[in-house]
Design a protein around this motif. Sequence first.
Motif, PDB file in Angstrom:
ATOM      1  N   ASN A 188      -3.647  -3.858   7.629  1.00 12.80           N
ATOM      2  CA  ASN A 188      -2.665  -3.816   6.538  1.00 12.80           C
ATOM      3  C   ASN A 188      -1.344  -3.159   6.929  1.00 12.80           C
ATOM      4  O   ASN A 188      -0.326  -3.401   6.293  1.00 12.80           O
ATOM      5  CB  ASN A 188      -3.257  -3.059   5.342  1.00 12.80           C
ATOM      6  CG  ASN A 188      -4.474  -3.743   4.764  1.00 12.80           C
ATOM      7  OD1 ASN A 188      -4.594  -4.968   4.831  1.00 12.80           O
ATOM      8  ND2 ASN A 188      -5.391  -2.958   4.203  1.00 12.80           N
ATOM      9  N   TYR A 190      -1.013   0.103   6.787  1.00 14.37           N
ATOM     10  CA  TYR A 190      -0.999   1.387   6.074  1.00 14.37           C
ATOM     11  C   TYR A 190      -2.441   1.807   5.795  1.00 14.37           C
ATOM     12  O   TYR A 190      -3.367   0.982   5.820  1.00 14.37           O
ATOM     13  CB  TYR A 190      -0.214   1.294   4.761  1.00 14.37           C
ATOM     14  CG  TYR A 190      -0.752   0.282   3.773  1.00 14.37           C
ATOM     15  CD1 TYR A 190      -1.762   0.602   2.879  1.00 14.37           C
ATOM     16  CD2 TYR A 190      -0.252  -1.025   3.746  1.00 14.37           C
ATOM     17  CE1 TYR A 190      -2.269  -0.327   1.983  1.00 14.37           C
ATOM     18  CE2 TYR A 190      -0.742  -1.964   2.860  1.00 14.37           C
ATOM     19  CZ  TYR A 190      -1.758  -1.607   1.976  1.00 14.37           C
ATOM     20  OH  TYR A 190      -2.256  -2.529   1.094  1.00 14.37           O
ATOM     21  N   ILE A 192      -5.081   4.079   3.157  1.00 13.21           N
ATOM     22  CA  ILE A 192      -5.262   4.702   1.849  1.00 13.21           C
ATOM     23  C   ILE A 192      -6.411   5.706   1.936  1.00 13.21           C
ATOM     24  O   ILE A 192      -7.496   5.375   2.433  1.00 13.21           O
ATOM     25  CB  ILE A 192      -5.551   3.655   0.758  1.00 13.21           C
ATOM     26  CG1 ILE A 192      -4.297   2.820   0.501  1.00 13.21           C
ATOM     27  CG2 ILE A 192      -6.013   4.334  -0.534  1.00 13.21           C
ATOM     28  CD1 ILE A 192      -4.473   1.740  -0.549  1.00 13.21           C
ATOM     29  N   VAL A 204      -1.315   7.252   0.310  1.00 16.52           N
ATOM     30  CA  VAL A 204      -1.107   6.088   1.163  1.00 16.52           C
ATOM     31  C   VAL A 204      -0.167   6.528   2.276  1.00 16.52           C
ATOM     32  O   VAL A 204       0.808   7.243   2.046  1.00 16.52           O
ATOM     33  CB  VAL A 204      -0.525   4.893   0.386  1.00 16.52           C
ATOM     34  CG1 VAL A 204       0.758   5.250  -0.333  1.00 16.52           C
ATOM     35  CG2 VAL A 204      -0.307   3.702   1.315  1.00 16.52           C
ATOM     36  N   ALA A 206       1.681   5.515   6.322  1.00 18.57           N
ATOM     37  CA  ALA A 206       2.065   4.481   7.288  1.00 18.57           C
ATOM     38  C   ALA A 206       2.477   5.139   8.590  1.00 18.57           C
ATOM     39  O   ALA A 206       3.050   6.242   8.593  1.00 18.57           O
ATOM     40  CB  ALA A 206       3.203   3.627   6.737  1.00 18.57           C
ATOM     41  N   SER A 220       3.272   9.985   4.426  1.00 19.03           N
ATOM     42  CA  SER A 220       2.424   9.605   3.302  1.00 19.03           C
ATOM     43  C   SER A 220       2.991  10.127   1.997  1.00 19.03           C
ATOM     44  O   SER A 220       3.835  11.032   1.966  1.00 19.03           O
ATOM     45  CB  SER A 220       1.003  10.170   3.479  1.00 19.03           C
ATOM     46  OG  SER A 220       0.971  11.559   3.212  1.00 19.03           O
ATOM     47  N   ARG A 232      -1.103   1.754  -5.058  1.00 16.59           N
ATOM     48  CA  ARG A 232      -0.655   0.418  -4.636  1.00 16.59           C
ATOM     49  C   ARG A 232       0.857   0.247  -4.823  1.00 16.59           C
ATOM     50  O   ARG A 232       1.539  -0.314  -3.964  1.00 16.59           O
ATOM     51  CB  ARG A 232      -1.376  -0.647  -5.448  1.00 16.59           C
ATOM     52  CG  ARG A 232      -2.854  -0.779  -5.162  1.00 16.59           C
ATOM     53  CD  ARG A 232      -3.151  -1.387  -3.815  1.00 16.59           C
ATOM     54  NE  ARG A 232      -4.584  -1.603  -3.676  1.00 16.59           N
ATOM     55  CZ  ARG A 232      -5.198  -1.744  -2.511  1.00 16.59           C
ATOM     56  NH1 ARG A 232      -4.500  -1.692  -1.386  1.00 16.59           N
ATOM     57  NH2 ARG A 232      -6.495  -1.924  -2.461  1.00 16.59           N
ATOM     58  N   VAL A 235       3.097   1.586  -1.966  1.00 15.47           N
ATOM     59  CA  VAL A 235       2.976   1.078  -0.594  1.00 15.47           C
ATOM     60  C   VAL A 235       4.322   0.621  -0.037  1.00 15.47           C
ATOM     61  O   VAL A 235       4.698   1.006   1.092  1.00 15.47           O
ATOM     62  CB  VAL A 235       1.930  -0.049  -0.517  1.00 15.47           C
ATOM     63  CG1 VAL A 235       1.990  -0.745   0.842  1.00 15.47           C
ATOM     64  CG2 VAL A 235       0.536   0.517  -0.737  1.00 15.47           C
TER      65      VAL A 235
END
Length: 267
Positions: A188, A190, A192, A204, A206, A220, A232, A235
Amino acid sequence: MKDEMTVALSASRKIFAVLDALHRTRRPMTLSAIARAAGLPLSTVHRIAGDLAEWGGLERDARGRYQMGLHMWELGSLAPRSTGLVDAALPFLEDLYEATHGNVRLGVREGTEVIFVSHLSGHGSVPLRTRAAQRLPMPTTGVGLALLAHAPNDVLEKVLTQELPRFTPFTVPDSGALRRLLADARRNGYAICDRQMTSDAVSVAAPIRTMTGEVVAAVSVAVQGSGPEAVRRHVPAVLMAARGISRNIARTPEPTWTTSPRLTQSA
């Protein structure tokens, strides 16, 4: 000459033991408490603490207890993977906080742990156990999962073969579940982390990359909630922050963000 080097090395390790004892407790300590924590004779700790205090590395409070001194902070501020990285990332961390009003964190990997080098939050942010300059097991935080997903194989296998610490009932229960989380993070772009460190917080994260694609940090945002759906909508903002920081560090003329050999060794 060899004996002199052995003595000098032993003396250095005693100093490190004193500093590590204070780092672990994160509060002022008496000389006897430091001696017990460091496993050193009280007379040795008395001498080392006196020398460090005179140098500025330690300070004594009104009750005669010792704590880290400002000179240690001055030295730490020279580390490019902390202050230099934070300087490059700060505008994007601030933008991410304004967009989410969550707990925004920046972290790097050291060995099998994650160290948080920056932490932004506000009055309405969900309270977290983590703070700047803190080390934690990588599988229990969003930043840690993002870093572990791109860690060298020897580091990954070492983490997977260790007993996974449990902080909440939602902490990853076994290596199989962790492998699935890491595969999702790589696919994805990223990671979670659902209530693994704090029972009412979801984050979340990255990865942040150099020009060559090496993952050197992660960013994050954590919010209050339960389940992946709680983050979500954040993101895109996290991915945008990670890309911005990556572009910023790519402009740095010297390779100050690369991971040192010490950080990838399996021992």
